[in-house]
Design an enzyme around this catalytic site. Sequence first.
Site, PDB file in Angstrom:
ATOM      1  N   PRO A  78     -10.532  14.266 -10.873  1.00 20.35           N
ATOM      2  CA  PRO A  78     -11.963  14.533 -11.066  1.00 20.35           C
ATOM      3  C   PRO A  78     -12.850  13.294 -11.134  1.00 20.35           C
ATOM      4  CG  PRO A  78     -10.847  14.680 -13.149  1.00 20.35           C
ATOM      5  CD  PRO A  78      -9.777  14.396 -12.141  1.00 20.35           C
ATOM      6  N   GLY A  79     -12.274  12.112 -10.898  1.00 15.44           N
ATOM      7  CA  GLY A  79     -13.097  10.913 -10.787  1.00 15.44           C
ATOM      8  C   GLY A  79     -12.943   9.893 -11.892  1.00 15.44           C
ATOM      9  N   LYS A 128     -10.611   7.602 -12.581  1.00 16.40           N
ATOM     10  CA  LYS A 128     -10.220   6.260 -12.139  1.00 16.40           C
ATOM     11  C   LYS A 128     -11.314   5.617 -11.290  1.00 16.40           C
ATOM     12  CE  LYS A 128      -5.410   7.729 -12.085  1.00 16.40           C
ATOM     13  NZ  LYS A 128      -5.769   9.167 -12.280  1.00 16.40           N
ATOM     14  N   ASP A 140      -8.693  14.305   3.900  1.00 15.75           N
ATOM     15  CA  ASP A 140      -7.260  14.548   3.727  1.00 15.75           C
ATOM     16  C   ASP A 140      -6.558  13.197   3.760  1.00 15.75           C
ATOM     17  OD1 ASP A 140      -4.554  15.136   3.964  1.00 15.75           O
ATOM     18  OD2 ASP A 140      -4.872  16.849   5.293  1.00 15.75           O
ATOM     19  N   ASP A 143      -3.129   7.863  -6.757  1.00 16.55           N
ATOM     20  CA  ASP A 143      -2.608   8.739  -7.820  1.00 16.55           C
ATOM     21  C   ASP A 143      -2.395  10.100  -7.176  1.00 16.55           C
ATOM     22  OD1 ASP A 143      -1.883   9.338 -10.496  1.00 16.55           O
ATOM     23  OD2 ASP A 143      -3.773  10.390 -10.762  1.00 16.55           O
ATOM     24  N   CYS A 171       1.708  11.731 -12.455  1.00 20.16           N
ATOM     25  CA  CYS A 171       1.837  12.190 -13.849  1.00 20.16           C
ATOM     26  C   CYS A 171       3.114  13.002 -13.998  1.00 20.16           C
ATOM     27  CB  CYS A 171       0.611  12.987 -14.289  1.00 20.16           C
ATOM     28  SG  CYS A 171       0.245  14.438 -13.284  1.00 20.16           S
TER      29      CYS A 171
END
Length: 439
Positions: free
Chosen positions: A257-258, A260, A305, A323, A376
């Site tokens: 969602p932004g 980093k 993509d 990530d 993660c």
Amino acid sequence: MLLEITEKESYSHLVMRDVLDKYNYLPGRDKAFLKRVTEGTLERRIQIDYILDQFSRVPAASMKPFIRNLLRLSVYQLFFMDSVPDAAVCNEAVKLAGKRGFRSLSGFVNGVLRNIARNRDRICWPDREKEPVGFLSVKYSVPLWLVEKLLSERGRERTERILESFLVPAPVTIRIRQELGSQEREELISRMRQTGAAAEPHPYHPFAYTLRGAEGISSLPGFSEGLFMVQDTSSMLVCEAAGIRPGQRVIDVCASPGGKAVHAAEKLKESGFVSARDLTEYKAGLIRDNSRRMRADRVETLIWDARRLREEDIESADAVLADLPCSGLGVIGRKKDIKYRMSPESLLELAKLQRQILGTVWRYVKPGGVLIYSTCTINPGENEENVGWFLERYPFHLESLSSCLPQELSGEGESGMLQLLPGIHKSDGFFLARLVRDN
């Protein structure tokens, strides 16, 4: 909610968000009860089904979906919510069965629950020594295959600490804007505490705090002004490891969602550029919303993509943040349904996807630039093995993380890779590797 999540395989956090928004007029105590019962029943599902199968002539897997989930949420209350009397649990379940068109099964529901309530101390659990895999699976409600995998990779002691951590409520972690001075930071934390939120410094970063007891993050002081962002402390390590400096160009290839991307923009100060991209309009919208709220003017958002090469970006970035989509086995404590969605086959498919993305995005890194690969998860197949695969094929080398890790993690990351484990480290399960492109 349970039917939507378990039978239709909808994502639990999205289902709960939509339902709680719909019933936002309910008192906070009622909404908290709904959330607790739903999350708890999901979290303990394997253990609950084990209990049901000992007291029901019909196995849980063979029950009608509504009855199965009604009994599950009732057993959760019987075993894990002392505030609800046994009689109330049984009576409400019977009433619900009738209300939803299952009056003919109300006697079955009543009989099973009252039998469990009377005989809870006589349940025959798997033997810890004779059936270690079954014991851990039932005790911590984790699928057998995942218990076996963790035992083979982490050993008995670490595996049990990891599984135990999945059942411990994880605090919300926030990253406070780094340009705030220490006095401004303390004033913000003081305002948060006045609302009843317990805000404590996190040992990994001076700008990280854990929050407990916050009624709603968006209503906290400083949220609308863009003074902090929700982000796990492990995720904050990515931009620290990248060594981002003012004037650099950063590409975040799977940015939603932004967190980093915004963190990188703060490190750039008044010069430099962050290109944050993700696959869908929805995900791009989350990046835009967070960038706008955090006043991150140097973040550009793009729908893209990551498997597709963007020719104009070749060798243009000082740092690429990758990530990537993963199994999420490091955040089971936050997302209760992950452990039921994953399988050995899906882990292989995800590792394949990660390699497709890495095989594209490395080309964006300038000679001498940095690629930070992170996930993660705690699955070596998506982590160390992928790094090994990458280094065999592309002109990169690992560089030690020691200089950019907090004091609490000193001695780790010297190889250029860091694996954080839930229950072992003070964070979610997280992996990162610092890969530097050869000149």
